[in-house]
Design an enzyme around this catalytic site. Structure first.
Site, PDB file in Angstrom:
ATOM      1  N   GLU A  68      -7.211 -20.681  22.090  1.00 48.93           N
ATOM      2  CA  GLU A  68      -5.901 -19.480  22.261  1.00 48.93           C
ATOM      3  C   GLU A  68      -6.027 -18.575  21.102  1.00 48.93           C
ATOM      4  O   GLU A  68      -5.577 -17.414  21.119  1.00 48.93           O
ATOM      5  CB  GLU A  68      -4.936 -20.008  22.535  1.00 48.93           C
ATOM      6  N   HIS A 137       5.220 -28.530  27.864  1.00 45.69           N
ATOM      7  CA  HIS A 137       4.734 -27.494  28.850  1.00 45.69           C
ATOM      8  C   HIS A 137       5.945 -26.902  29.456  1.00 45.69           C
ATOM      9  O   HIS A 137       6.038 -26.454  30.767  1.00 45.69           O
ATOM     10  CB  HIS A 137       4.012 -28.194  30.146  1.00 45.69           C
TER      11      HIS A 137
END
Lengths: 336, 313
Positions: A68, A137
């Protein structure tokens, strides 16, 4: 948008509306491209980019490694040299592994260079709980980035807004963090075929009311509207204001609604403590209408806890329309 | 070669002058001098083409000067003036000069590497036939962002040159305490990057090697990893007391000064005589004098303009 209702259009999902916005922009500007983990043939973890690789090819719908920092940094460098990237960060929780690129690089490049750099990036990311995905998440982390000067933050609540705000975000010359609401991806609403932009920084009144203002954004707008509907049956007219973007913040709309009703409930899915609701409350308290409030401001948010897995625990931890209803009643001094 | 020598002198004199102003208390903030590293910093940056991009570290004056950044605006920036490279918003650690492809020095170790991949992405996408250099220190090679970027550049065959100025220390921590195997070139192997190991105090060798890697990358041959072994003879920043290394070690490296080495080479090869060498140095000193005069005569930024560049309008 001043009105409550969206203009007519096809009924499509929130996810499809985002895809629609991306498609318009990729067609309109060859410098726009999408990159992220599994955005190609897979179509993105939530299917938002499904089918786009067929239209635009792997040169413009680009799968990145699970990396990322590299992906977001790459978007920054590409943006600084003339491209207009859209990056999909699979879950907003993953900002944790690339936070430097977001808050120290993207946010500050323009300022640190004395206005020389331009960083037009749209960082799309899936946000929020309710899916049983547990603590890493499921978070709602928008306040972390709304705090950083140089970033814009959008949290669309409807399919219509998702498309219009996304088009604005891509057209904007600044980094925009676009928090897509996981639980809204499959919800539907009218979305016109053509391209349209909703300016960043314009809140929308979703329901008019005189008794109390529920100020919300993202998925909590849906809960606020459901709460207002039930309150209406008790004769309470709650106004629902959807902020749409946290930065720029439509301070005028917030203060107008607070002044109109004199009672304010702020609802977000994020943890209440240190959440964006505190900023809204302070904005109201510091203004002249702070003096005319008829009840203390109330915040509705998640408990001070990581998002738990078990359905029972998760439901208890996250706020819902019942919490909003009870907060409205409290401001009206109505016993539960 | 004259330009190389001129820019190395300029970088040295520029930093010596800035350090002296800091010591007098005439300047606000801090700086990270690269004195002693000019063979690597200037040699590598000069080997880039004018329209190539580059990103530097917090020790970025040398690479910026090597790339041809405007010295007057750099000095004005360090003086915190409106006429500075960043209008007084960035300072020494964030020198930027888009006119020469210098996309910015960076205060976060290793953070420029992903951004360099992005500039290289644009180059590749638009077929510009350029490269982007990411200047890094040895300390950055333990940063995840750098590993991610080496991987991305390799797998996407981006025209990035990772130029590692290995000065042997991450602030005060010696390389041997920061990694088990200090042969930095090996870091390129698992990513499939070609690696160059260079004597970083030999400016001509650095220039030649970077030029070669640049030509290959610009032609679509992919990224490269270039390690320049050198030494900073001043402290990490202006406040460093050099407690972690001996005066003998510093003196040993001072004796290997890259500028003196280039002068001797030019003299030995009969390219310049002693008087001409001195003239190059004097011209560099004059450039720095002019830059100081420009900076001192420039106004500070007006606080009313503070918010102008937080967002693009």
């Amino acid at each position: 948008m001043p009105g409550n209702m969206h203009p007519p259009g096809r009924e499509i999902t929130y996810a499809a509306a985002i895809r629609d916005g991306m498609r318009h922009m990729l067609r309109a500007d060859e410098n726009v491209f999408l990159m992220g983990e599994d955005v190609g043939v897979y179509g993105g973890a939530f299917g938002v980019s499904a089918g786009m690789i067929e239209e635009f090819g792997p040169e413009r719908i680009i799968n990145t490694p699970i990396s990322e920092s590299a992906a977001i940094g790459c978007a920054i460098g590409a943006a600084m040299t003339g491209m207009r990237p859209i990056v999909e960060l699979m879950f907003s929780d993953f900002m944790g592994v690339c936070f430097d690129q977001i808050i120290n690089q993207a946010a500050k490049m323009r300022f640190m260079s004395g206005g020389g750099a331009r960083v037009p990036i749209t960082l799309r990311t899936a946000s929020g709980g309710g899916t049983g995905a547990a603590a890493q998440h499921s978070q709602s982390l928008e306040a972390l980035v709304a705090h950083i000067p140089g970033l814009y933050v959008a949290v669309p609540a409807t399919p219509y807004d998702a498309k219009g705000l996304l088009i604005s975000a891509i057209q904007n010359d600044n980094p925009v963090l676009f928090f897509e609401q996981k639980l809204l991806y499959k919800t539907t609403g009218p979305v016109p075929e053509e391209a349209y932009a909703i300016p960043l920084g314009q809140a929308a009144i979703r329901r008019e009311g005189k008794d109390a203002s529920i100020i919300a954004y993202g998925r909590m707008v849906t809960c606020a509207l459901a709460a207002a509907e039930r309150l209406a049956q008790e004769g309470i007219a709650a106004e629902v204001l959807d902020l749409r973007t946290l930065m720029p913040l439509d301070t005028g709309a917030v203060l107008r609604s607070a002044a109109k009703t004199g009672r304010v409930i702020i609802a977000h899915e994020a943890v209440t403590f240190g959440g964006f609701g505190g900023e809204i409350a302070a904005t109201i308290a510091e203004s002249a209408c702070g003096l005319t409030l008829r009840a203390p401001i109330r915040r509705v948010g998640a408990k001070h806890c990581p998002v738990p897995f078990s359905k029972e625990l998760e439901g208890y931890m996250l706020p819902d329309e019942t919490d909003i209803i009870s907060a409205v009643r409290q401001t009206l001094h109505i016993k539960q | 070669m004259q330009t190389l020598l001129y820019r190395m002198h300029t970088a040295r004199i520029f930093e010596e002058r800035v350090l002296s102003y800091f010591r007098e208390g005439a300047l606000h903030g801090t700086m990270h001098p690269g004195i002693g590293e000019e063979g690597s910093a200037v040699g590598a940056a000069m080997a880039l083409a004018g329209d190539d991009y580059m990103l530097a570290t917090h020790r970025g004056h040398g690479p910026a000067i090597g790339k041809g950044a405007d010295i007057q605006r750099m000095m004005a920036e360090i003086f915190g003036r409106e006429t500075g490279s960043c209008r007084g918003r960035g300072g020494s650690m964030h020198i930027t000069d888009f006119s020469c492809g210098m996309l910015g020095a960076n205060g976060i170790v290793g953070a420029n590497a992903p951004i360099a991949c992005g500039a290289a992405f644009t180059i590749k996408r638009k077929g510009l036939g350029r490269v982007c250099a990411s200047f890094l220190g040895d300390g950055a090679l333990n940063e995840g962002a750098v590993h991610e970027s080496m991987n991305l550049a390799a797998v996407w065959q981006l025209p990035v040159l990772f130029i590692v100025i290995n000065n042997g220390y991450g602030m005060s921590t010696p390389l041997s305490a920061a990694m088990r195997d200090t042969d930095l070139k090996k870091r390129a192997v698992p990513y499939g990057l070609p690696a160059y190991g260079l004597d970083g105090n030999d400016a001509v060798a650095v220039y030649a090697a970077v030029k070669q890697a640049r030509a290959k990358a610009a032609a679509g041959g992919g990224p490269a990893f270039i390690v320049c072994d050198t030494y900073r003879t001043e402290g990490h920043s202006k406040s460093d007391k050099n407690l972690y290394r001996t005066p003998q070690e510093i003196a040993r490296w001072r004796a290997r000064c890259p500028i003196r080495r280039l002068c001797e080479a030019l003299l030995g090869a009969g390219i310049l005589d002693a008087r001409q060498l001195e003239a190059v140095r004097a011209r560099a000193a004059q450039t720095v004098d002019d830059a100081v005069a420009f900076a001192k005569s420039s106004p500070p930024p007006n606080p009313d303009t503070l918010m102008e560049d937080v967002y693009a309008r």
